[in-house]
Structure formats: C-alpha cells, structure tokens
Write an enzyme that holds these catalytic residues in place. Structure first.
Site, PDB file in Angstrom:
ATOM      1  N   SER A 143       0.845  -1.201   0.000  1.00 18.64           N
ATOM      2  CA  SER A 143       0.000   0.000   0.000  1.00 18.64           C
ATOM      3  C   SER A 143       0.872   1.239   0.000  1.00 18.64           C
ATOM      4  CB  SER A 143      -0.874   0.012   1.258  1.00 18.64           C
ATOM      5  OG  SER A 143      -1.554   1.245   1.421  1.00 18.64           O
ATOM      6  N   TYR A 156      -2.613  -0.685  10.415  1.00 18.70           N
ATOM      7  CA  TYR A 156      -2.616  -1.023   8.989  1.00 18.70           C
ATOM      8  C   TYR A 156      -1.307  -0.606   8.332  1.00 18.70           C
ATOM      9  CZ  TYR A 156      -3.865  -0.816   4.030  1.00 18.70           C
ATOM     10  OH  TYR A 156      -3.878  -0.964   2.657  1.00 18.70           O
ATOM     11  N   LYS A 160       1.623  -2.965   6.499  1.00 17.11           N
ATOM     12  CA  LYS A 160       2.046  -2.839   5.114  1.00 17.11           C
ATOM     13  C   LYS A 160       3.544  -2.547   4.999  1.00 17.11           C
ATOM     14  CE  LYS A 160      -1.858  -3.919   3.329  1.00 17.11           C
ATOM     15  NZ  LYS A 160      -1.988  -5.222   2.641  1.00 17.11           N
TER      16      LYS A 160
END
Length: 260
Positions: A143, A156, A160
């Site tokens: 991401s 998150y 990533k």
C-alpha cells in the site's frame, strides 16, 4: 502483457474489490484462476463470472490467517486446475483507529490477516513451486501506507511496512529457485474497504462521511481516485513474463499521491 498459455494463478481476497479485478484480469490474460476468499458466496460469484466469459476458475473458501488452509488452497488449486505458477497474496483489512485506542486484539487481527497470510502464502507457493520443479511469481498486496504511515491507520500502516520488508527478504531467499517476489502499492481505490476506512476516519474526527476521501483525494496528481482495474493492470504486469527481471520491489500505483 501478452497472453499466457496454460498457467494457473491463485488470488486471495478474490471475492470483491481489488481481488475481484485481479482475478478477472488474470483470466483475461489467459490464466486459470483459483478465487480464494473467506466469503464463499463472493468467491463463487467471481469464479462463475470468469467461467461465463470463457475462462477456467474455481472458488475456494479460505481463512488466510490459517496456515493449513492456505497450504490446502494451493494444493487444491493444483489438483483442480492442473498446475500452479502465481500467487497473489491480496487479502487484507484496514480498520481505522487512533493510536491511543489500539488494542492487542486490533493488532493481532490486522497482522494475522495482512502479514501472517503473506508469510503463509509465500511458504505454500514456494513449497509447491519447488515440488513442481519450476519457478513462479509471488505477488503481495502492499500500500501507499507501506511507504509513509498514515494517521488513524497506524496498525494497517505498520502491517504494510511489514509486507514491503517481507517482499524484499523473500525475493533474496527465493531467487535461486527462479521465484520472483514483488508487491503492488495502491493509494485510494474505490472499493468497499476504502468506504469503510472513510467511515471510520470521519467518524473519529466528528466529520461527515466522504470528507476523508475528499482530503486524501486532493493529494492525487492525476485528479481522480483509483479504480480496481488500475491496480489489476499493474498486477497483470507483475504476473506476466514482462516482469521476469524484477524482484523485491513494491512500486506505487497511486495516481501520484507520493513521489519517491
């Protein structure tokens, strides 16, 4: 990329959003596709969509945080589709929460799905590709948040960053087997996942839904949000022969949100 012939790909999280677009695009490229998802109904729907268009596909119900289930999915892919060449470790979640409120359960859930699943998928793919006696491609969902951490998406973002690191280390370890390992790093993609992120962020800030999309979207040089097909076109390149001399990379496909 040009058409492939007789190759097989497994796509996790293939039942909706980016995963669905990837499964459909790889089928168009000539791959037989195993559509793996925790939701059996959505996996079935995508597999049927592929078959209706003349492709070959199966649907697999898989909890990607469970190592045994990921290995079983790879084995079933080979048994039912006759081979195995590419895995796309696409499944992931992105709950939004300010760092002060993050719990142990939040961390465990995100890392089990976003990070552990990449390790299990890499292990399962490597084991099968070595058994089959040929190289292949491992493609991971990273991401924009794996390059620069985003506020309200701390866990998150951390997951990533971990995927980007795993992509680099796996590429070094697996090159001797003819296996390349790369990742793709989307920005803001119009999917149900992003809708959930927008809702969580705006709710935490006391703003109306859509404000987060407007705020992040204003940073995109190309002036529009990404579609799942923008991402799947790049994954098509990673899955095909034109990327054979590329490994350990995690390029941005974000419309120009970031410049590195």
């Amino acid at each position: 990329m040009g058409k492939v012939d007789g190759k097989v790909a497994l796509v996790t999280g293939g039942g909706q959003g980016i995963g669905r677009a990837i499964a459909l695009r790889l089928s168009q490229d000539g791959f037989a596709v195993a559509v793996a998802d925790l939701n059996q109904d959505t996996a079935n729907s995508v597999a049927e969509e592929i078959k209706a268009a003349g492709g070959r596909a199966i649907a697999l119900k898989v909890n990607v945080s469970d190592r045994d289930q990921v290995f079983a999915a790879v084995n079933e892919t080979v048994e039912k589709l006759g081979g195995f060449d590419v895995i796309v470790n696409n499944a992931g979640i992105a709950p939004a929460k300010i760092l002060e409120e993050v719990t142990a359960a939040d961390i465990e859930k995100v890392f089990n799905i976003n990070v552990n699943s990449v390790i299990w998928g890499t292990q399962a793919a490597t084991s099968k590709l070595k058994e089959l006696g040929h190289g292949g491609k491992i493609i991971n969902a990273c991401s924009q948040a794996g390059h620069v951490g985003n506020a309200n998406l701390s866990v998150y973002s951390a997951s990533k960053f971990a995927v980007r690191s795993l992509t680099q280390t796996a590429a070094q370890e697996l090159a001797k087997y003819g296996i390349t390992v790369n990742a793709y790093c989307p920005g803001i993609v119009q999917t149900p996942m992003w809708s959930g992120i927008d809702k969580d962020i705006t709710s935490a800030k006391g703003k109306k839904q859509g404000d987060a999309t407007e705020e992040f979207g204003s940073k995109i040089t190309l002036g529009r949000l990404s579609t799942p097909e923008d991402v799947s076109a790049f994954v098509s390149y990673l899955a095909g022969p034109d990327s054979d001399y590329m490994t350990g990379q995690s390029p941005l496909i974000d419309g120009g949100m970031m410049f590195l």
